[in-house]
Write a protein that holds these residues in place. Structure first.
Motif, PDB file in Angstrom:
ATOM      1  N   LEU A  41       0.868  -1.178   0.000  1.00 28.17           N
ATOM      2  CA  LEU A  41       0.000   0.000   0.000  1.00 28.17           C
ATOM      3  C   LEU A  41       0.903   1.225   0.000  1.00 28.17           C
ATOM      4  O   LEU A  41       1.785   1.345   0.844  1.00 28.17           O
ATOM      5  N   VAL A  42       0.690   2.126  -0.956  1.00 30.65           N
ATOM      6  CA  VAL A  42       1.463   3.358  -1.051  1.00 30.65           C
ATOM      7  C   VAL A  42       0.607   4.502  -0.508  1.00 30.65           C
ATOM      8  O   VAL A  42      -0.512   4.718  -0.988  1.00 30.65           O
ATOM      9  N   VAL A  43       1.125   5.219   0.501  1.00 29.16           N
ATOM     10  CA  VAL A  43       0.395   6.334   1.104  1.00 29.16           C
ATOM     11  C   VAL A  43       1.224   7.600   0.926  1.00 29.16           C
ATOM     12  O   VAL A  43       2.297   7.733   1.506  1.00 29.16           O
ATOM     13  N   ASP A  44       0.713   8.505   0.104  1.00 28.74           N
ATOM     14  CA  ASP A  44       1.410   9.758  -0.165  1.00 28.74           C
ATOM     15  C   ASP A  44       0.405  10.785  -0.658  1.00 28.74           C
ATOM     16  O   ASP A  44      -0.469  10.440  -1.451  1.00 28.74           O
ATOM     17  N   ASP A  45       0.534  12.022  -0.212  1.00 26.99           N
ATOM     18  CA  ASP A  45      -0.410  13.056  -0.627  1.00 26.99           C
ATOM     19  C   ASP A  45      -0.086  13.636  -2.005  1.00 26.99           C
ATOM     20  O   ASP A  45      -0.887  14.377  -2.560  1.00 26.99           O
ATOM     21  N   ASP A  92       4.484   8.063   3.428  1.00 20.08           N
ATOM     22  CA  ASP A  92       5.128   9.378   3.390  1.00 20.08           C
ATOM     23  C   ASP A  92       5.108   9.984   4.787  1.00 20.08           C
ATOM     24  O   ASP A  92       4.123   9.860   5.517  1.00 20.08           O
ATOM     25  N   VAL A  93       6.186  10.620   5.167  1.00 17.53           N
ATOM     26  CA  VAL A  93       6.270  11.247   6.479  1.00 17.53           C
ATOM     27  C   VAL A  93       5.392  12.496   6.530  1.00 17.53           C
ATOM     28  O   VAL A  93       4.668  12.721   7.494  1.00 17.53           O
ATOM     29  N   VAL A 117       7.194   1.154   6.174  1.00 16.89           N
ATOM     30  CA  VAL A 117       8.469   1.806   5.916  1.00 16.89           C
ATOM     31  C   VAL A 117       8.156   3.263   5.582  1.00 16.89           C
ATOM     32  O   VAL A 117       7.319   3.540   4.717  1.00 16.89           O
ATOM     33  N   LEU A 118       8.805   4.180   6.284  1.00 14.94           N
ATOM     34  CA  LEU A 118       8.617   5.597   6.028  1.00 14.94           C
ATOM     35  C   LEU A 118       9.395   6.011   4.789  1.00 14.94           C
ATOM     36  O   LEU A 118      10.507   5.519   4.552  1.00 14.94           O
ATOM     37  N   VAL A 119       8.815   6.907   3.998  1.00 15.81           N
ATOM     38  CA  VAL A 119       9.499   7.478   2.840  1.00 15.81           C
ATOM     39  C   VAL A 119       9.367   8.993   2.918  1.00 15.81           C
ATOM     40  O   VAL A 119       8.384   9.514   3.433  1.00 15.81           O
ATOM     41  N   SER A 120      10.388   9.697   2.446  1.00 11.55           N
ATOM     42  CA  SER A 120      10.360  11.157   2.489  1.00 11.55           C
ATOM     43  C   SER A 120      11.461  11.713   1.603  1.00 11.55           C
ATOM     44  O   SER A 120      12.406  11.011   1.251  1.00 11.55           O
ATOM     45  N   THR A 121      11.317  12.995   1.285  1.00  7.14           N
ATOM     46  CA  THR A 121      12.395  13.691   0.582  1.00  7.14           C
ATOM     47  C   THR A 121      13.441  14.182   1.574  1.00  7.14           C
ATOM     48  O   THR A 121      14.528  14.578   1.178  1.00  7.14           O
TER      49      THR A 121
END
Length: 157
Positions: A41-45, A92-93, A117-121
């Protein structure tokens, strides 16, 4: 195969040479024992990142896209509606009203077996302090997300 480097950071060979650092976030050290295929599952705005991440998941052997969500509350509602949680969530954080860190806490509380797993720039050292206590199994910079890194996340566990 990843190998531990000084300081616990794992490095993995990068296609075309060099290495990609996949730093472990000291949130939860349990092994990520995931089923085959790994449902993600990908969660990102940000829609472009959701689409790019979905493409990465679909291009990775042994991984299938479970779904996408634009926010933590939307992700929680989707999992409740389907009733069968994904094996892995890329979170996404920096999400809107409810942060990815708070969303991770809520999802782990509801589904303790879920691996996030957290992802962020942001660089790992710029993450909010509570990222290390949210229940996530790790962190990957958005710019490094690839089939090779997804596979390494599961192999390193």
């Amino acid at each position: 195969m990843g190998r531990p480097d000084k300081g616990g950071v794992r490095t993995t060979p990068k296609v075309g040479g060099g290495v990609v650092a996949v730093p472990p976030l000291p949130c939860n050290t349990e092994a990520m024992q995931l089923p085959d295929p790994v449902e993600v599952l990908v969660v990102d705005d940000q829609q472009p990142f959701r689409l790019a991440s979905s493409d990465v998941v679909e291009a990775t052997n042994g991984f299938v896209l479970w779904g996408t969500a634009a926010s933590g509350p939307e992700a929680i509602a989707s999992v409740r509606e389907v009733g069968n949680p994904p094996s892995l969530v890329l979170m996404d954080v920096n999400l809107g009203e409810v942060s990815g860190i708070e969303s991770t806490r809520r999802m782990i509380e509801l589904w303790p077996e879920m691996r996030i797993v957290l992802v962020s720039t942001m660089a790992e050292y710029d993450l909010p302090a509570d990222a290390s206590t949210c229940g996530a199994q790790g962190y990957v910079p958005k710019s490094k997300l690839s089939p090779h890194v997804l596979t390494a996340l599961v192999e390193q566990a």
